[in-house]
Design a protein around this motif. Structure first.
Motif, short mmCIF file in Angstrom:
data_model
loop_
_atom_site.label_atom_id
_atom_site.label_comp_id
_atom_site.label_asym_id
_atom_site.label_seq_id
_atom_site.Cartn_x
_atom_site.Cartn_y
_atom_site.Cartn_z
N LYS A 246 0.84 -1.19 0.00
CA LYS A 246 0.00 0.00 0.00
C LYS A 246 0.88 1.25 0.00
O LYS A 246 1.99 1.24 0.55
N ILE A 247 0.36 2.29 -0.61
CA ILE A 247 0.93 3.62 -0.40
C ILE A 247 -0.04 4.37 0.50
O ILE A 247 -1.22 4.52 0.17
N GLN B 9 8.36 7.77 1.16
CA GLN B 9 9.20 7.16 2.19
C GLN B 9 8.81 5.69 2.37
O GLN B 9 7.86 5.20 1.76
N PHE B 10 9.55 4.98 3.24
CA PHE B 10 9.24 3.58 3.53
C PHE B 10 8.74 3.46 4.98
O PHE B 10 9.39 3.93 5.91
N ALA C 191 4.27 5.70 13.85
CA ALA C 191 4.87 5.21 12.62
C ALA C 191 6.40 5.17 12.74
O ALA C 191 7.01 6.10 13.24
N VAL C 192 6.97 4.08 12.26
CA VAL C 192 8.43 3.96 12.15
C VAL C 192 8.76 4.06 10.67
O VAL C 192 8.32 3.23 9.87
N LEU C 193 9.55 5.06 10.31
CA LEU C 193 9.82 5.36 8.91
C LEU C 193 11.31 5.29 8.60
O LEU C 193 12.15 5.68 9.42
N TYR C 194 11.61 4.79 7.41
CA TYR C 194 12.93 5.01 6.82
C TYR C 194 12.80 6.24 5.95
O TYR C 194 12.25 6.17 4.85
N LYS C 195 13.26 7.37 6.44
CA LYS C 195 13.01 8.64 5.76
C LYS C 195 14.30 9.18 5.14
O LYS C 195 15.34 9.24 5.79
#
Length: 253
Positions: A20-21, A69-70, A58-62
Motif C-alpha cells: 500500500k501507499i 518514504q518507507f 509510525a516507524v519510517l525510513y526517511k
C-alpha cells in the motif's frame, strides 16, 4: 534515517500486488507518502493500523531526497472504534481526513494542525449527539491556523461590532474578504446571503471548547448553509474547488 513519529492515516491505496501507499499526516513532518510493503497480505504485520483515520506511531525510513518514504512499522496509539462502527461518524471522520489530504502541502510540519486533527477525531469518536458539529469546528479552526480566519466579530465594511440590533434576518458573507456585513452595509449589496442562525452557529463554534461542541443543536437547513459557506470560502482561498465526497454521502443519509 530511521525515525518515529505520531501520525494519522489520511488515505491508503493499493500498490502493486501486496503493498500500500499511505498518506500520513505526521507530527514531525506534516503530510507525507509512504510505502507499506506487504500491507495487503493477510499475514501483514500492519494489521488494521493503516485504515484511514487510524492514529498510529509510525516507524519510517526517511530520506530527504525521496518523495515516497518507507513505512517499517505502524502501531495503533489509540483505536477510534466508534468511527468505524457508527456510519455517520465514519463519514464525518473521513471528511476531516479528506480535507487535510486535499488542502495541506507535503512536508510542512504544523503541530497545531496535527493536534487539531487528533483531538477532533478523538472527540468525534466519543460523541453521542450533534456529531456534525465537529466537522464545522475542525474547518473553522483549520482556516484560522492556515491564516484564513473568518471574522465573526465586526462588520468588514464599517467595523461596527455585531449585535442583535445590526443583524437582520439574512447576513451577507464576502468570501474574498473573509467576513460578514452588518444590516446597514449589506442593504444594497448583491452577494451570497445566509440566515442569522448560520452566522450565530459558526460564531459559537469558533469560541467553543472542543469538549462542548456537541452542546449546540443545529437544524438541517442551517447545516446545509454552513456547508455551502465553508466550501465556498475554502475554495476561494486554497486555490482549488473543495468538494467533499464524504459529506455528500452524509447529507443523503
Amino acid at each position: 534515517m530511521l525515525t518515529k513519529t505520531e501520525a494519522v492515516v489520511l488515505k491508503a491505496v493499493k500498490y502493486r500486488e501486496t503493498s500500500k501507499i499511505v498518506t500520513l499526516y505526521t507530527k514531525k513532518f506534516g503530510k507525507i507518502n509512504a510505502v507499506a510493503k506487504g500491507a495487503m497480505l493477510t499475514t501483514s504485520k500492519f494489521g488494521a493500523s493503516l485504515e484511514p483515520m487510524s492514529y498510529i506511531l509510525a516507524v519510517l525510513y526517511k530520506k530527504e531526497t525521496r518523495e515516497v518514504q518507507f513505512l517499517s512499522q505502524a502501531d495503533l496509539i489509540k483505536p477510534f472504534l466508534s468511527l468505524y462502527s457508527d456510519y455517520n461518524k465514519m463519514i464525518l471522520g473521513l471528511s476531516i481526513c479528506e480535507l487535510v489530504y486535499k488542502l495541506m502541502k507535503f512536508e510542512e510540519e504544523n503541530l497545531r494542525i496535527f493536534n487539531l486533527l487528533v483531538n477532533t477525531l478523538e472527540k468525534l469518536n466519543e460523541a453521542e449527539k450533534n456529531e456534525v458539529n465537529f466537522l464545522w469546528f475542525f474547518i473553522i479552526h483549520l482556516l484560522d491556523v492556515s491564516g484564513f480566519k473568518i471574522n465573526f466579530t465586526s462588520c468588514i465594511s464599517c467595523g461596527e461590532k455585531f449585535s442583535d440590533e445590526n443583524l437582520s434576518k439574512k447576513v451577507v458573507f464576502l468570501s474574498d474578504r473573509g467576513g460578514f456585513l452588518c444590516s446597514k452595509c449589506s442593504s444594497s449589496m448583491k452577494a451570497s446571503d445566509y440566515s442569522v442562525a448560520t452566522f450565530k452557529s459558526l460564531a459559537w463554534l469558533e469560541k467553543a471548547k472542543i469538549e462542548n461542541v456537541t452542546n449546540l443543536k443545529i437544524q438541517s437547513n442551517i447545516n446545509n448553509e454552513i456547508h455551502n459557506l465553508l466550501m465556498e470560502y475554502m475554495s476561494k482561498h486554497f486555490g482549488e474547488l473543495v468538494n467533499l465526497k464524504s459529506v455528500e454521502v452524509y447529507y443523503k443519509l
